[in-house]
Design an enzyme around this catalytic site. Structure first.
Site, PDB file in Angstrom:
ATOM      1  N   SER A  41       0.787  -1.199  -0.077  1.00 42.78           N
ATOM      2  CA  SER A  41      -0.048   0.035  -0.209  1.00 42.78           C
ATOM      3  C   SER A  41       1.011   1.255   0.114  1.00 42.78           C
ATOM      4  CB  SER A  41      -0.845   0.010   1.215  1.00 42.78           C
ATOM      5  OG  SER A  41      -1.522   1.205   1.452  1.00 42.78           O
TER       6      SER A  41
ATOM      7  N   HIS B 109      -1.789  -1.400  -3.977  1.00 41.88           N
ATOM      8  CA  HIS B 109      -2.832  -1.089  -3.360  1.00 41.88           C
ATOM      9  C   HIS B 109      -2.854   0.447  -3.179  1.00 41.88           C
ATOM     10  CE1 HIS B 109      -6.234  -1.909  -0.482  1.00 41.88           C
ATOM     11  NE2 HIS B 109      -5.596  -0.785   0.285  1.00 41.88           N
TER      12      HIS B 109
ATOM     13  N   ASP C 258      -4.942   3.607  -1.792  1.00 41.47           N
ATOM     14  CA  ASP C 258      -6.026   3.930  -0.737  1.00 41.47           C
ATOM     15  C   ASP C 258      -6.491   5.144  -1.224  1.00 41.47           C
ATOM     16  OD1 ASP C 258      -6.053   2.000   1.117  1.00 41.47           O
ATOM     17  OD2 ASP C 258      -3.924   2.165   1.667  1.00 41.47           O
TER      18      ASP C 258
ATOM     19  N   MET D  80      -9.185   8.238  -0.128  1.00 39.55           N
ATOM     20  CA  MET D  80      -9.988   8.694   1.108  1.00 39.55           C
ATOM     21  C   MET D  80     -10.692   9.995   0.740  1.00 39.55           C
ATOM     22  SD  MET D  80      -7.589   7.489   4.009  1.00 39.55           S
ATOM     23  CE  MET D  80      -6.675   5.901   4.186  1.00 39.55           C
TER      24      MET D  80
ATOM     25  N   HIS E  86      -8.822   0.945  -3.584  1.00 42.17           N
ATOM     26  CA  HIS E  86      -9.617   0.746  -2.217  1.00 42.17           C
ATOM     27  C   HIS E  86     -10.293   2.113  -1.894  1.00 42.17           C
ATOM     28  CE1 HIS E  86      -9.508  -0.062   2.280  1.00 42.17           C
ATOM     29  NE2 HIS E  86     -10.973   0.176   1.750  1.00 42.17           N
TER      30      HIS E  86
ATOM     31  N   MET F 274     -12.275   4.307  -0.244  1.00 44.87           N
ATOM     32  CA  MET F 274     -13.000   4.724   1.220  1.00 44.87           C
ATOM     33  C   MET F 274     -13.658   6.261   1.161  1.00 44.87           C
ATOM     34  SD  MET F 274      -9.720   3.503   3.475  1.00 44.87           S
ATOM     35  CE  MET F 274      -8.449   3.499   2.071  1.00 44.87           C
TER      36      MET F 274
ATOM     37  N   MET G 276     -11.239  -5.693   6.648  1.00 40.78           N
ATOM     38  CA  MET G 276     -10.280  -4.576   7.228  1.00 40.78           C
ATOM     39  C   MET G 276     -10.019  -5.077   8.496  1.00 40.78           C
ATOM     40  SD  MET G 276      -9.892  -2.051   5.237  1.00 40.78           S
ATOM     41  CE  MET G 276      -8.971  -1.120   6.358  1.00 40.78           C
TER      42      MET G 276
ATOM     43  N   ASP H 247      -6.335  -5.946   5.089  1.00 40.07           N
ATOM     44  CA  ASP H 247      -5.679  -4.654   5.146  1.00 40.07           C
ATOM     45  C   ASP H 247      -5.744  -3.888   6.520  1.00 40.07           C
ATOM     46  OD1 ASP H 247      -4.945  -2.057   4.297  1.00 40.07           O
ATOM     47  OD2 ASP H 247      -6.998  -1.650   3.068  1.00 40.07           O
TER      48      ASP H 247
HETATM   49  C1  DX5 Z   1      -6.080   2.118   5.954  1.00 38.52           C
HETATM   50  C2  DX5 Z   1      -5.808   1.602   4.418  1.00 38.52           C
HETATM   51  C3  DX5 Z   1      -4.652   0.579   4.446  1.00 38.52           C
HETATM   52  C4  DX5 Z   1      -3.467   1.078   4.909  1.00 38.52           C
HETATM   53  C5  DX5 Z   1      -2.770   0.080   5.787  1.00 38.52           C
HETATM   54  O1  DX5 Z   1      -7.142   2.806   5.859  1.00 38.52           O
HETATM   55  O2  DX5 Z   1      -6.931   1.230   3.767  1.00 38.52           O
HETATM   56  O3  DX5 Z   1      -4.269   0.173   3.458  1.00 38.52           O
HETATM   57  O4  DX5 Z   1      -2.463   1.675   3.986  1.00 38.52           O
HETATM   58  O5  DX5 Z   1      -1.757   0.510   6.293  1.00 38.52           O
HETATM   59  P1  DX5 Z   1      -0.780  -0.446   7.397  1.00 38.52           P
HETATM   60  O6  DX5 Z   1       0.014  -1.637   6.636  1.00 38.52           O
HETATM   61  O7  DX5 Z   1       0.069   0.564   7.664  1.00 38.52           O
HETATM   62  O8  DX5 Z   1      -1.537  -0.895   8.484  1.00 38.52           O
HETATM   63 ZN    ZN Z   2      -6.438   0.000   2.045  1.00 36.15          ZN
END
Ligand code: DX5
Ligand code: ZN
Length: 266
Positions: free
Chosen positions: A7, A32, A34, A36, A66, A68, A137, A175
């Site tokens: 990620s 990956h 993310d 947001m 992903h 969010m 998650m 994740d």
């Molecule tokens: C959190 C993200 C993850 C994040 C995980 O909301 O969806 O993908 O990058 O990070 P680590 O591996 O640092 O927990």
């Molecule tokens: Zn993620």
């Protein structure tokens, strides 16, 4: 097959392309991303232009976006256009989840669904036959480097059982908080796609006295180690026992498939 999915959330965004490539060189087979929106989760990250820029730099691995975000239907086309291959949406964010998953597929992407730590697996009963993967998650979404929530293990095991019982083929991704101390547990529970941000890329943060190549070496080491560490081994213990040196030598001798087989055998 066990796959490591780096990620970029913990990357130095001034060197995003280089750090993503280093994580892939180290053994990551999917990237990956993310996304947001500051509403569904209390943080803001990237949008389609960043995905498109990375796509130009990285052609060889699938992009796992992903989302969010609220109202994901409004953005799915843009992420597909930018180069996403897999698009996952949160069950909690989708009023018409079936429609949203079909929308993702209609744009030529693999549809996936995500559940937060407080959402039970059975909320997905009616969509498991149309998703490419389920993302469990193991932290509350929004930030990297959080502590792994152990309840995710039971959910992964439940998904394995349901998949077997119903003869389905979705894959299981995890994740949040996946690191050298938790990776063996998630693999044993049945997760196949291991997202890791902090554990892979936090080592890239500049430190005094580092040689220029140190960043790349550390990403390579940590990405590979996530696939081979024994249960309960901590980063410090690995350092003390010179495990890193042994893995480095092993990496030179073996190809990446061997590392995956080793993880599967854990
Ligand atoms: C959190 C993200 C993850 C994040 C995980 O909301 O969806 O993908 O990058 O990070 P680590 O591996 O640092 O927990
Ligand atoms: Zn993620």
């Amino acid at each position: 097959m066990i796959e490591l999915v780096p990620s970029i959330l913990s990357a130095n965004f001034a060197q995003l392309g280089a750090e993503a490539l280093a994580a892939i060189d180290g053994g990551g087979t999917v990237l990956h991303l993310d996304v947001m929106d500051g509403h569904f989760v209390p943080n803001l990250t990237i949008g389609p232009p960043v995905v498109a820029s990375l796509r130009k730099a990285i052609a060889k691995v699938p992009f796992d976006c992903h989302l969010m975000i609220e109202n994901p239907d409004d953005y799915i086309g843009a992420f597909a256009e930018a180069g996403a291959n897999w698009i996952s949406v949160h069950q909690e964010a989708c009023v018409h989840l079936n429609r949203t998953l079909h929308l993702i597929a209609s744009h030529g992407c693999e549809p996936a669904v995500v559940i937060n730590p407080a959402t039970p697996v059975h909320m997905l009963d009616e969509v498991l036959d149309i998703v490419h993967h389920v993302l469990v998650m193991s932290v509350n979404p929004g930030f990297g480097a959080q502590k792994f929530i152990p309840g995710a293990l039971r959910k992964i095991e439940t998904l394995v059982q349901i998949r077997e019982r119903r003869g389905l083929s979705f894959r299981i991704e995890v994740d949040g908080g996946v690191d050298l101390t938790t990776v063996s547990d998630v693999v044993r529970a049945g997760a196949e796609l291991l997202v890791a941000g902090n554990a892979v890329l936090s080592c890239c943060k500049p430190r005094a006295g580092r040689r220029p190549c140190a960043l790349r070496l550390n990403v390579l080491e940590l990405t590979s180690l996530l696939l081979v560490v024994p249960r309960q081994t901590t980063v410090d213990e690995i350092g003390r026992s010179r495990h890193i040196v042994r893995v480095r030598r092993r990496q030179k001798r073996r190809n990446r498939c061997d590392i995956f087989r080793f993880a599967e055998a854990l």
